[in-house]
Design a protein around this motif. Structure first.
Motif, short mmCIF file in Angstrom:
data_model
loop_
_atom_site.label_atom_id
_atom_site.label_comp_id
_atom_site.label_asym_id
_atom_site.label_seq_id
_atom_site.Cartn_x
_atom_site.Cartn_y
_atom_site.Cartn_z
N UNK A 94 0.83 -1.20 0.00
CA UNK A 94 0.00 0.00 0.00
C UNK A 94 0.87 1.26 0.00
N UNK A 95 1.83 1.29 0.90
CA UNK A 95 2.68 2.48 1.03
C UNK A 95 3.46 2.73 -0.26
N UNK A 96 4.06 1.71 -0.81
CA UNK A 96 4.87 1.90 -2.02
C UNK A 96 4.01 2.25 -3.23
N UNK A 97 2.82 1.65 -3.33
CA UNK A 97 1.95 1.96 -4.47
C UNK A 97 1.39 3.37 -4.36
N UNK A 98 1.02 3.78 -3.16
CA UNK A 98 0.42 5.11 -2.97
C UNK A 98 1.38 6.23 -3.32
N UNK A 99 2.67 6.02 -3.09
CA UNK A 99 3.64 7.10 -3.35
C UNK A 99 4.27 7.03 -4.74
N UNK A 164 1.52 8.20 6.71
CA UNK A 164 2.89 7.85 6.31
C UNK A 164 3.11 8.09 4.83
N UNK A 165 2.12 7.75 4.01
CA UNK A 165 2.29 7.96 2.57
C UNK A 165 2.41 9.45 2.24
N UNK A 166 1.65 10.28 2.95
CA UNK A 166 1.77 11.72 2.74
C UNK A 166 3.17 12.21 3.10
N UNK A 167 3.71 11.69 4.19
CA UNK A 167 5.06 12.06 4.63
C UNK A 167 6.10 11.56 3.63
N UNK A 172 12.88 13.27 0.16
CA UNK A 172 13.78 13.14 -0.99
C UNK A 172 14.17 11.68 -1.28
N UNK A 173 14.23 10.85 -0.24
CA UNK A 173 14.62 9.47 -0.45
C UNK A 173 13.43 8.56 -0.09
N UNK A 174 12.64 8.23 -1.10
CA UNK A 174 11.42 7.45 -0.89
C UNK A 174 11.73 6.06 -0.36
N UNK A 175 12.73 5.40 -0.91
CA UNK A 175 13.05 4.03 -0.49
C UNK A 175 13.42 3.99 0.99
N UNK A 176 14.27 4.89 1.41
CA UNK A 176 14.67 4.95 2.81
C UNK A 176 13.47 5.27 3.72
#
Length: 194
Positions: A94-99, A164-167, A172-176
């Motif tokens: 969910x988090x990775x797809x949303x961002x 969390x997805x909004x944050x 700058x570093x999405x993966x981290x």
């Protein structure tokens, strides 16, 4: 008649695809309906006929985005037979797809702003939140989370994931940032684990 229905479905699908590109690139407010219909090689009348308005078209696009995110959650969580792993994999999906760039502006920024919080929340409850509730309910039946309300846990966890997805979307570093988020989500869930 069947061909006409197929043509209608193709037109609707094509309009949503073109509109999604415009809403992603420009945002809802800066998207010009005339540019969408020009690129789609259709008329404004087609948009009004199928969607009623620009807002109706945006709603249809958001529904598609939310459906895709929910499908990704289901697909990723199915990678394991262990219910705990399924929950963690689903949260991560969910988090990775949303961002993802193709989703975040439509789903996280313009969705609540354009449609209003209540409509956006209702849509979320029918998609990813429904899947989360089903998973937590299954786990409850198997002895996990026995001492907590599954409804309350669903809303708390869903709220944490949405925030969390909004944050993450602004980092700058999405993966981290995803890794930091998942570490905290896992720790939070462990505290409720029976």
């Amino acid at each position: 008649m069947k061909r006409s229905k197929e043509e209608t479905n193709e037109t609707i699908s094509h309009l949503k695809e073109v509109a999604r590109k415009h809403f992603t690139e420009h945002g809802y407010a800066a998207t010009v309906l005339d540019e969408i219909v020009k690129e789609a090689k259709l008329t404004r009348g087609a948009v009004y006929h199928h969607f009623g308005s620009k807002k109706g078209l945006f709603l249809a696009v958001l529904e598609s985005v939310q459906r895709e995110v929910a499908e990704k959650v289901e697909t990723e969580s199915a990678q394991s037979k262990d219910v705990w792993d399924q929950l963690i994999l689903g949260c991560r999906a969910f988090v990775t797809a949303a961002v993802e760039p193709k989703n975040k502006r439509i789903m996280l920024i313009d969705g609540p702003a354009v449609l209003g919080w209540e409509t956006w929340r209702s849509m979320d409850e029918k998609g990813s939140m429904r899947l989360l509730h089903e998973q937590l309910q299954l786990m409850h039946q198997q002895g996990y989370f026995e001492s907590v309300s599954i409804d309350a846990l669903t809303h708390i966890l869903s709220g944490a994931l949405n925030e969390s997805t909004l944050w993450i979307a602004q980092r700058p570093n999405v993966v981290e940032s995803v890794e930091e988020t998942m570490k905290i989500i896992s720790l939070l869930l462990e505290r409720f684990r029976s």
